[in-house]
Design an enzyme around this catalytic site. Sequence first.
Site, PDB file in Angstrom:
ATOM      1  N   GLY A  63      38.819  40.756  36.574  1.00 45.81           N
ATOM      2  CA  GLY A  63      38.719  39.427  37.164  1.00 45.81           C
ATOM      3  C   GLY A  63      39.791  38.401  36.868  1.00 45.81           C
ATOM      4  N   GLY A 101      43.073  38.467  37.489  1.00 44.29           N
ATOM      5  CA  GLY A 101      44.300  38.561  38.290  1.00 44.29           C
ATOM      6  C   GLY A 101      44.548  37.356  39.185  1.00 44.29           C
ATOM      7  N   CYS A 159      43.002  37.864  42.554  1.00 39.85           N
ATOM      8  CA  CYS A 159      41.716  38.548  42.449  1.00 39.85           C
ATOM      9  C   CYS A 159      40.599  37.536  42.671  1.00 39.85           C
ATOM     10  CB  CYS A 159      41.656  39.126  41.038  1.00 39.85           C
ATOM     11  SG  CYS A 159      40.022  39.525  40.504  1.00 39.85           S
TER      12      CYS A 159
HETATM   13  P1  5GP Z   1      48.256  39.171  37.835  1.00 38.42           P
HETATM   14  O1  5GP Z   1      49.374  39.580  36.918  1.00 38.42           O
HETATM   15  O2  5GP Z   1      48.729  38.956  39.238  1.00 38.42           O
HETATM   16  O3  5GP Z   1      47.478  38.002  37.311  1.00 38.42           O
HETATM   17  O4  5GP Z   1      47.205  40.377  37.853  1.00 38.42           O
HETATM   18  C1  5GP Z   1      47.574  41.663  38.294  1.00 38.42           C
HETATM   19  C2  5GP Z   1      46.346  42.551  38.260  1.00 38.42           C
HETATM   20  O5  5GP Z   1      45.324  42.045  39.142  1.00 38.42           O
HETATM   21  C3  5GP Z   1      46.569  43.953  38.775  1.00 38.42           C
HETATM   22  O6  5GP Z   1      47.241  44.780  37.872  1.00 38.42           O
HETATM   23  C4  5GP Z   1      45.149  44.411  39.059  1.00 38.42           C
HETATM   24  O7  5GP Z   1      44.478  44.867  37.907  1.00 38.42           O
HETATM   25  C5  5GP Z   1      44.478  43.120  39.500  1.00 38.42           C
HETATM   26  N1  5GP Z   1      44.306  43.086  40.967  1.00 38.42           N
HETATM   27  C6  5GP Z   1      45.227  43.295  41.926  1.00 38.42           C
HETATM   28  N2  5GP Z   1      44.708  43.147  43.156  1.00 38.42           N
HETATM   29  C7  5GP Z   1      43.404  42.850  42.985  1.00 38.42           C
HETATM   30  C8  5GP Z   1      42.323  42.595  43.885  1.00 38.42           C
HETATM   31  O8  5GP Z   1      42.454  42.550  45.105  1.00 38.42           O
HETATM   32  N3  5GP Z   1      41.108  42.352  43.315  1.00 38.42           N
HETATM   33  C9  5GP Z   1      40.928  42.378  41.953  1.00 38.42           C
HETATM   34  N4  5GP Z   1      39.710  42.168  41.478  1.00 38.42           N
HETATM   35  N5  5GP Z   1      41.935  42.569  41.083  1.00 38.42           N
HETATM   36  C10 5GP Z   1      43.154  42.814  41.592  1.00 38.42           C
END
Ligand code: 5GP
Length: 346
Positions: A180, A182, A185
């Site tokens: 959660g 991301g 996300c």
């Molecule tokens: P960020 O670095 O952008 O904060 O987080 C990246 C991570 O977000 C990814 O490695 C993956 O675990 C998660 N993530 C990517 N796309 C999605 C999505 O559509 N839904 C959710 N729940 N998590 C995502």
Amino acid sequence: MRIEEDLKLDFQDVLIRPKRSTLTSRSEVDISREFVFRHSGRRYHGVPIIAANMDTVGSFEMARALARHRLATALHKHYDEAALAAFFGELADDVTVFYSMGITREDYDKFHRVKEAAGNAISCVCVDVANGYTKSFVDFLHTLRAAYPAITIMAGNVVTGEMAEELILDGADIVKVGIGPGSVCTTRKMTGVGYPQLSAIIECADAAHGLGGLICADGGCTSAGDLAKAFGGGADFVMLGGMLAGHDECMGEIVAENGERKMRFYGMSSRAAMDRHAGGVAPYRASEGKEVLLDCRGPVDATVQEILGGVRSACTYVGAHKLRELSKRTTFVRVARQLNNVFGQS
Ligand code: 5GP
């Protein structure tokens, strides 16, 4: 129903307290790490930051660019077999690239074929599901480990110590931590499920390290300071999506917004991703990701330098000569949420 009263923390809830240091310059700090993986027995030496396996971040071009800085990449899983085999076939030994897969029979068979076609050059795999608590995920991990004893397996995502332990015992070398947090996300909004990321890192690292395993903190980093907090909390690797998005190497679609060039960036469970890769959102599920338009940020090199500079600087503030020492030298101080808002951190 039960309520856990323990306080759980996110990155913005803490700061790292400065400590006396004998370092005179950031250039003296070594931000690489060396590991021998628990199951595969393989050696790793590099800067433990991994580009996320999202289709506009974990590209071949990103892997090549990050390898110049000794960072790793988890490729997204939507490349075709021939392209993957060609890419891994020409990969240098000292470059860390993860092949990403889900847990279906189709994913398993595709991996086997690509590995054969690449002359067995694939040494690291990322088994990635949104919910790492299911029996089918654990069963898949067992099967994969039994079939490929010498491959380094990163598996997730989970957020609690007992599940991190279970995955290590089931065959994971690295447990991927984060549900959660991301940047694109929406799981917490759509389902109410999640866990504050810094506490997840601290608890999972403690559990995994006790069994000789490692963790990768995945999601929620928005600045170099967040990476420093993740490493300070015990993360062995940190995975980045949003912080590496919007660069030339992402190969994302460019669109115009108010006359400006923007790059599309979306979650892998978003409607945009499902439209692109799965022919739309299946009727029984909801999208758990969103799409944003980002400024085009040019080549990723400058961003990498900024991130590494920030992590180096954090090490100098607490007197850590090596990234390995950062966690031992970290004391977090809690920041009141009101102050957070005053200083624009939240
Ligand atoms: P960020 O670095 O952008 O904060 O987080 C990246 C991570 O977000 C990814 O490695 C993956 O675990 C998660 N993530 C990517 N796309 C999605 C999505 O559509 N839904 C959710 N729940 N998590 C995502």
